[in-house]
Scaffold this motif. Sequence first.
Motif, PDB file in Angstrom:
ATOM      1  N   PRO A  37     -32.657 -27.904   5.290  1.00 17.43           N
ATOM      2  CA  PRO A  37     -33.003 -29.119   6.040  1.00 17.43           C
ATOM      3  C   PRO A  37     -34.153 -29.854   5.350  1.00 17.43           C
ATOM      4  CG  PRO A  37     -34.080 -27.216   7.040  1.00 17.43           C
ATOM      5  CD  PRO A  37     -33.421 -26.739   5.772  1.00 17.43           C
ATOM      6  N   GLN A  38     -33.812 -30.583   4.316  1.00 15.04           N
ATOM      7  CA  GLN A  38     -34.814 -31.272   3.508  1.00 15.04           C
ATOM      8  C   GLN A  38     -34.368 -32.697   3.211  1.00 15.04           C
ATOM      9  OE1 GLN A  38     -34.744 -27.772   0.826  1.00 15.04           O
ATOM     10  NE2 GLN A  38     -36.973 -27.844   0.916  1.00 15.04           N
ATOM     11  N   THR A  39     -35.147 -33.381   2.392  1.00 11.86           N
ATOM     12  CA  THR A  39     -34.852 -34.742   1.948  1.00 11.86           C
ATOM     13  C   THR A  39     -35.139 -34.781   0.451  1.00 11.86           C
ATOM     14  OG1 THR A  39     -37.109 -35.592   2.240  1.00 11.86           O
ATOM     15  CG2 THR A  39     -35.674 -35.601   4.197  1.00 11.86           C
ATOM     16  N   TRP A  40     -35.135 -35.985  -0.113  1.00  6.43           N
ATOM     17  CA  TRP A  40     -35.489 -36.116  -1.523  1.00  6.43           C
ATOM     18  C   TRP A  40     -36.830 -35.458  -1.820  1.00  6.43           C
ATOM     19  CZ3 TRP A  40     -39.915 -37.955  -3.676  1.00  6.43           C
ATOM     20  CH2 TRP A  40     -40.792 -38.627  -2.832  1.00  6.43           C
ATOM     21  N   TYR A  41     -37.690 -35.358  -0.794  1.00  5.68           N
ATOM     22  CA  TYR A  41     -39.071 -34.907  -0.976  1.00  5.68           C
ATOM     23  C   TYR A  41     -39.154 -33.458  -1.436  1.00  5.68           C
ATOM     24  CZ  TYR A  41     -44.086 -34.648  -0.074  1.00  5.68           C
ATOM     25  OH  TYR A  41     -45.445 -34.493  -0.205  1.00  5.68           O
ATOM     26  N   PHE A 172     -39.041 -22.095  11.115  1.00  5.43           N
ATOM     27  CA  PHE A 172     -38.452 -20.764  11.011  1.00  5.43           C
ATOM     28  C   PHE A 172     -37.722 -20.600   9.682  1.00  5.43           C
ATOM     29  CE2 PHE A 172     -34.449 -18.457  11.262  1.00  5.43           C
ATOM     30  CZ  PHE A 172     -34.896 -17.171  11.508  1.00  5.43           C
ATOM     31  N   PHE A 173     -36.912 -21.578   9.309  1.00  4.19           N
ATOM     32  CA  PHE A 173     -36.148 -21.464   8.070  1.00  4.19           C
ATOM     33  C   PHE A 173     -37.058 -21.442   6.843  1.00  4.19           C
ATOM     34  CE2 PHE A 173     -32.772 -22.797  10.882  1.00  4.19           C
ATOM     35  CZ  PHE A 173     -31.714 -22.015  10.449  1.00  4.19           C
ATOM     36  N   TYR A 174     -38.069 -22.297   6.824  1.00  6.95           N
ATOM     37  CA  TYR A 174     -38.959 -22.343   5.666  1.00  6.95           C
ATOM     38  C   TYR A 174     -39.713 -21.022   5.499  1.00  6.95           C
ATOM     39  CZ  TYR A 174     -38.051 -27.326   6.422  1.00  6.95           C
ATOM     40  OH  TYR A 174     -37.449 -28.540   6.629  1.00  6.95           O
ATOM     41  N   ARG A 175     -40.032 -20.354   6.601  1.00  8.48           N
ATOM     42  CA  ARG A 175     -40.694 -19.043   6.521  1.00  8.48           C
ATOM     43  C   ARG A 175     -39.704 -17.925   6.190  1.00  8.48           C
ATOM     44  NH1 ARG A 175     -42.703 -20.700  11.504  1.00  8.48           N
ATOM     45  NH2 ARG A 175     -41.379 -19.123  12.500  1.00  8.48           N
ATOM     46  N   GLU A 176     -38.580 -17.910   6.914  1.00 17.13           N
ATOM     47  CA  GLU A 176     -37.663 -16.771   6.863  1.00 17.13           C
ATOM     48  C   GLU A 176     -36.979 -16.630   5.507  1.00 17.13           C
ATOM     49  OE1 GLU A 176     -35.603 -13.445   8.540  1.00 17.13           O
ATOM     50  OE2 GLU A 176     -37.398 -14.565   9.133  1.00 17.13           O
ATOM     51  N   ASN A 180     -42.627 -17.002  -0.624  1.00 23.54           N
ATOM     52  CA  ASN A 180     -43.964 -17.446  -0.232  1.00 23.54           C
ATOM     53  C   ASN A 180     -43.825 -18.328   0.999  1.00 23.54           C
ATOM     54  OD1 ASN A 180     -46.465 -18.597   0.123  1.00 23.54           O
ATOM     55  ND2 ASN A 180     -46.447 -19.739  -1.802  1.00 23.54           N
ATOM     56  N   PRO A 181     -44.184 -17.835   2.175  1.00 24.40           N
ATOM     57  CA  PRO A 181     -43.955 -18.606   3.407  1.00 24.40           C
ATOM     58  C   PRO A 181     -44.750 -19.897   3.494  1.00 24.40           C
ATOM     59  CG  PRO A 181     -45.262 -16.645   3.859  1.00 24.40           C
ATOM     60  CD  PRO A 181     -44.774 -16.510   2.448  1.00 24.40           C
ATOM     61  N   ASP A 182     -45.714 -20.102   2.595  1.00 20.16           N
ATOM     62  CA  ASP A 182     -46.500 -21.340   2.605  1.00 20.16           C
ATOM     63  C   ASP A 182     -46.014 -22.342   1.559  1.00 20.16           C
ATOM     64  OD1 ASP A 182     -48.233 -20.391   4.632  1.00 20.16           O
ATOM     65  OD2 ASP A 182     -49.337 -19.229   3.134  1.00 20.16           O
ATOM     66  N   ALA A 183     -44.897 -22.035   0.889  1.00 24.37           N
ATOM     67  CA  ALA A 183     -44.437 -22.908  -0.194  1.00 24.37           C
ATOM     68  C   ALA A 183     -44.057 -24.294   0.312  1.00 24.37           C
ATOM     69  CB  ALA A 183     -43.253 -22.268  -0.915  1.00 24.37           C
ATOM     70  N   VAL A 184     -43.399 -24.349   1.472  1.00 20.47           N
ATOM     71  CA  VAL A 184     -43.140 -25.649   2.106  1.00 20.47           C
ATOM     72  C   VAL A 184     -44.416 -25.988   2.865  1.00 20.47           C
ATOM     73  CG1 VAL A 184     -41.717 -26.912   3.754  1.00 20.47           C
ATOM     74  CG2 VAL A 184     -40.677 -25.206   2.241  1.00 20.47           C
ATOM     75  N   ASP A 185     -45.254 -26.811   2.249  1.00 23.20           N
ATOM     76  CA  ASP A 185     -46.611 -27.025   2.746  1.00 23.20           C
ATOM     77  C   ASP A 185     -46.631 -27.994   3.932  1.00 23.20           C
ATOM     78  OD1 ASP A 185     -46.398 -29.630   1.671  1.00 23.20           O
ATOM     79  OD2 ASP A 185     -47.424 -29.066  -0.176  1.00 23.20           O
ATOM     80  N   ALA A 186     -47.823 -28.229   4.457  1.00 27.94           N
ATOM     81  CA  ALA A 186     -47.967 -29.038   5.669  1.00 27.94           C
ATOM     82  C   ALA A 186     -47.442 -30.452   5.468  1.00 27.94           C
ATOM     83  CB  ALA A 186     -49.429 -29.065   6.102  1.00 27.94           C
ATOM     84  N   LEU A 189     -43.674 -30.263   5.496  1.00 32.24           N
ATOM     85  CA  LEU A 189     -43.201 -29.983   6.856  1.00 32.24           C
ATOM     86  C   LEU A 189     -43.198 -31.251   7.697  1.00 32.24           C
ATOM     87  CD1 LEU A 189     -42.298 -28.011   9.045  1.00 32.24           C
ATOM     88  CD2 LEU A 189     -44.725 -27.564   9.529  1.00 32.24           C
ATOM     89  N   GLU A 190     -44.261 -32.045   7.609  1.00 40.40           N
ATOM     90  CA  GLU A 190     -44.316 -33.293   8.368  1.00 40.40           C
ATOM     91  C   GLU A 190     -43.201 -34.238   7.944  1.00 40.40           C
ATOM     92  OE1 GLU A 190     -46.111 -33.918  11.033  1.00 40.40           O
ATOM     93  OE2 GLU A 190     -46.837 -31.861  10.804  1.00 40.40           O
ATOM     94  N   GLU A 191     -42.951 -34.306   6.641  1.00 41.55           N
ATOM     95  CA  GLU A 191     -41.876 -35.151   6.121  1.00 41.55           C
ATOM     96  C   GLU A 191     -40.534 -34.750   6.734  1.00 41.55           C
ATOM     97  OE1 GLU A 191     -39.703 -37.724   3.313  1.00 41.55           O
ATOM     98  OE2 GLU A 191     -41.810 -37.686   3.896  1.00 41.55           O
ATOM     99  N   TYR A 192     -40.240 -33.466   6.695  1.00 39.29           N
ATOM    100  CA  TYR A 192     -38.946 -33.004   7.164  1.00 39.29           C
ATOM    101  C   TYR A 192     -38.815 -33.113   8.681  1.00 39.29           C
ATOM    102  CZ  TYR A 192     -38.990 -31.034   2.441  1.00 39.29           C
ATOM    103  OH  TYR A 192     -39.080 -30.860   1.077  1.00 39.29           O
TER     104      TYR A 192
END
Length: 284
Positions: A37-41, A172-176, A180-186, A189-192
């Motif tokens: 569940p992402q975008t170009w970002y 949940f998906f970005y962590r699970e 590295n559970p912090d790879a999708v940063d804040a 996360l706001e973007e998505y």
Amino acid sequence: MTTTTSLQHHTLRINGMKMHYVTAGEGEPLVLLHGWPQTWYEWNHVIPLLARKYRLIVPDLRGAGDTGRPVSGYDKRTMANDIIALLDHLGIPDFFLAGHDFGGAVSYALAAQHRARVRALAIVEMVLPGFGYEEAMKMTPDGGGLWHFTFHMADNVAEMLLEGREREYLSFFYREYSYNPDAVDARALEEYVQHYSAPGAMRATMGYYRTIFKDAADNRAWAQEKLTMPVLAIAGEASLGDITRQSVSCVAERVTARIVPMSGHWLPEEQPEVLAREFEQFFV
């Protein structure tokens, strides 16, 4: 690392919808397609590394980000032809192509339909429908199987249950599915969350899953003649590992496989430097 100042946003009306895409860099054209569940970002950290060598075209796929959310057209054949329409508009006859997750499924559909135009193809962290995807849906006694595939396929159920809970569900998906559970940063996360919480967004992108059996039939038909361009199958050691290679080898003759240590599913954000280096070595 953040995007460079040379990054430019564009919109174009194609195939009856607005398409948003980003461009950066100069050189041979390289198209980057995001997943769910992402975008170009999701390519945000990769773009500055690749823009030194390539002309990057990075769209939001049908239903995602700032691209339109039509009611239909989420089979990968149609989504691939959205990208071809964009490249025709830009006057790009042939190009390198890379796709992550469902972007990888769209990339295969594009390469299979337009073989002379794709100079080389990279599929990142994806099991292709018709060649392993359906097996990945099946739950096993030890808890294996990707449960969300079938959940997302149920008409209207996912949208109904997830409304107002998009942040919790996506997080949940970005962590699970990461090393590295912090790879999708804040910021990401706001973007998505912003885009996937928008009216109609979750319904639209669930269409990626609800067309899987049509996609599988299309893929099996196309695979009667395997791709002959070079294909890179690359995956995270903590996620699909060799499974991406196994799937891609069913549809392509010249497959190079890479497994990236210390990475889960979100390779462009977990290991952007490694991924960019692999692309630079492959897309020549």
